[in-house]
Design a protein around this motif. Structure first.
Motif, PDB file in Angstrom:
ATOM      1  N   UNK A 142     136.647  16.353 -70.451  1.00  0.00           N
ATOM      2  CA  UNK A 142     137.536  17.284 -71.146  1.00  0.00           C
ATOM      3  C   UNK A 142     136.773  18.349 -71.919  1.00  0.00           C
ATOM      4  N   UNK A 143     135.715  17.962 -72.614  1.00  0.00           N
ATOM      5  CA  UNK A 143     134.972  18.954 -73.398  1.00  0.00           C
ATOM      6  C   UNK A 143     134.195  19.923 -72.511  1.00  0.00           C
ATOM      7  N   UNK A 144     133.714  19.465 -71.365  1.00  0.00           N
ATOM      8  CA  UNK A 144     133.007  20.395 -70.481  1.00  0.00           C
ATOM      9  C   UNK A 144     133.971  21.415 -69.878  1.00  0.00           C
ATOM     10  N   UNK A 145     135.190  21.007 -69.577  1.00  0.00           N
ATOM     11  CA  UNK A 145     136.177  21.961 -69.068  1.00  0.00           C
ATOM     12  C   UNK A 145     136.586  22.928 -70.171  1.00  0.00           C
ATOM     13  N   UNK A 146     136.657  22.463 -71.400  1.00  0.00           N
ATOM     14  CA  UNK A 146     136.959  23.373 -72.508  1.00  0.00           C
ATOM     15  C   UNK A 146     135.825  24.372 -72.720  1.00  0.00           C
ATOM     16  N   UNK A 147     134.585  23.968 -72.433  1.00  0.00           N
ATOM     17  CA  UNK A 147     133.462  24.913 -72.505  1.00  0.00           C
ATOM     18  C   UNK A 147     133.597  25.990 -71.431  1.00  0.00           C
ATOM     19  N   UNK A 148     134.058  25.608 -70.256  1.00  0.00           N
ATOM     20  CA  UNK A 148     134.324  26.604 -69.207  1.00  0.00           C
ATOM     21  C   UNK A 148     135.448  27.533 -69.658  1.00  0.00           C
ATOM     22  N   UNK A 149     136.414  27.002 -70.383  1.00  0.00           N
ATOM     23  CA  UNK A 149     137.481  27.833 -70.932  1.00  0.00           C
ATOM     24  C   UNK A 149     136.960  28.837 -71.945  1.00  0.00           C
ATOM     25  N   UNK A 170     142.952  26.501 -75.435  1.00  0.00           N
ATOM     26  CA  UNK A 170     141.690  25.779 -75.641  1.00  0.00           C
ATOM     27  C   UNK A 170     141.714  25.036 -76.969  1.00  0.00           C
ATOM     28  N   UNK A 171     142.213  25.679 -78.016  1.00  0.00           N
ATOM     29  CA  UNK A 171     142.252  25.040 -79.332  1.00  0.00           C
ATOM     30  C   UNK A 171     143.149  23.807 -79.337  1.00  0.00           C
ATOM     31  N   UNK A 172     144.322  23.903 -78.733  1.00  0.00           N
ATOM     32  CA  UNK A 172     145.245  22.760 -78.704  1.00  0.00           C
ATOM     33  C   UNK A 172     144.638  21.600 -77.915  1.00  0.00           C
ATOM     34  N   UNK A 173     144.064  21.888 -76.747  1.00  0.00           N
ATOM     35  CA  UNK A 173     143.475  20.805 -75.952  1.00  0.00           C
ATOM     36  C   UNK A 173     142.218  20.237 -76.607  1.00  0.00           C
ATOM     37  N   UNK A 174     141.476  21.076 -77.308  1.00  0.00           N
ATOM     38  CA  UNK A 174     140.302  20.567 -78.031  1.00  0.00           C
ATOM     39  C   UNK A 174     140.742  19.584 -79.112  1.00  0.00           C
ATOM     40  N   UNK A 176     137.608  28.658 -62.381  1.00  0.00           N
ATOM     41  CA  UNK A 176     136.942  27.380 -62.631  1.00  0.00           C
ATOM     42  C   UNK A 176     137.637  26.611 -63.755  1.00  0.00           C
ATOM     43  N   UNK A 177     138.124  27.327 -64.769  1.00  0.00           N
ATOM     44  CA  UNK A 177     138.860  26.663 -65.846  1.00  0.00           C
ATOM     45  C   UNK A 177     140.161  26.069 -65.323  1.00  0.00           C
ATOM     46  N   UNK A 178     140.863  26.817 -64.487  1.00  0.00           N
ATOM     47  CA  UNK A 178     142.105  26.315 -63.901  1.00  0.00           C
ATOM     48  C   UNK A 178     141.844  25.102 -63.017  1.00  0.00           C
ATOM     49  N   UNK A 179     140.824  25.174 -62.194  1.00  0.00           N
ATOM     50  CA  UNK A 179     140.478  24.037 -61.331  1.00  0.00           C
ATOM     51  C   UNK A 179     140.073  22.824 -62.165  1.00  0.00           C
ATOM     52  N   UNK A 180     139.308  23.069 -63.216  1.00  0.00           N
ATOM     53  CA  UNK A 180     138.907  21.974 -64.094  1.00  0.00           C
ATOM     54  C   UNK A 180     140.079  21.330 -64.803  1.00  0.00           C
ATOM     55  N   UNK A 181     141.032  22.150 -65.252  1.00  0.00           N
ATOM     56  CA  UNK A 181     142.226  21.578 -65.878  1.00  0.00           C
ATOM     57  C   UNK A 181     143.001  20.708 -64.896  1.00  0.00           C
ATOM     58  N   UNK A 182     143.116  21.173 -63.662  1.00  0.00           N
ATOM     59  CA  UNK A 182     143.816  20.377 -62.655  1.00  0.00           C
ATOM     60  C   UNK A 182     143.089  19.066 -62.371  1.00  0.00           C
TER      61      UNK A 182
END
Length: 159
Positions: A36-43, A12-16, A58-64
């Motif tokens: 991207x930020x909403x998926x990081x919030x799910x993370x 999460x930190x790296x992608x943020x 949901x985090x995995x699906x959002x990343x995909x």
């Protein structure tokens, strides 16, 4: 060869950080940042609730999904060489680097999903519209139990 365990917080930190750097020049529309930020919030939700399979799935699906949307954003909004400054080049480079890291992140998040007890089986077979009732047991229809005890079975002695 076993891959090292990667922390969900590190992913999460790296992608943020890469998303912040990708958004710093207003090159992409707001949908890039929101997605991207909403998926990081799910993370972050997946970090907080360590037992939740829904959060990690949901985090995995959002990343995909953000892999697909990032490809679209970079390909549609990439500027021509006449308008490409150093800051825009850095911003696009960080967005592309984030995009290149996402498949590896998806693999690590999937491993975390499996560690939490999740099992995703993908089956393409005959799809039926009804429910599978082969293991269905109705609870309102019980077997009629006899009113009187069976005389063939003797009661055990109390001592």
């Amino acid at each position: 060869m076993e891959l090292p365990a990667v922390s969900l917080k590190a992913i999460i930190l790296v992608h943020w950080l890469l998303t912040v750097w990708g958004c710093m020049n207003y090159l992409f529309p707001a949908s890039y940042a929101w997605g991207n930020f909403s998926i990081l919030a799910v993370g972050i939700w997946a970090v907080v609730q360590r037992d939740s399979l829904d959060a990690i799935m949901m985090f995995l699906t959002g990343l995909l999904l953000t892999v697909l949307t990032d490809i679209i954003h970079v390909s549609v909004f990439y500027p021509s060489n006449d308008y490409l400054t150093d800051v825009k080049r850095f911003s696009i480079g960080m967005a592309i680097f984030s995009l290149l890291l996402k498949p590896a992140s998806c693999y690590f998040v999937y491993q975390m999903y499996r560690e939490r007890g999740g099992e995703y089986t993908f089956n393409i077979g005959l799809i039926r519209a009804g429910q599978d009732r082969s293991t269905y047991e109705p609870i309102d229809q019980q077997d009629a139990s006899p009113q009187w005890p069976d005389p063939s079975k003797a009661a055990p002695h109390p001592y």
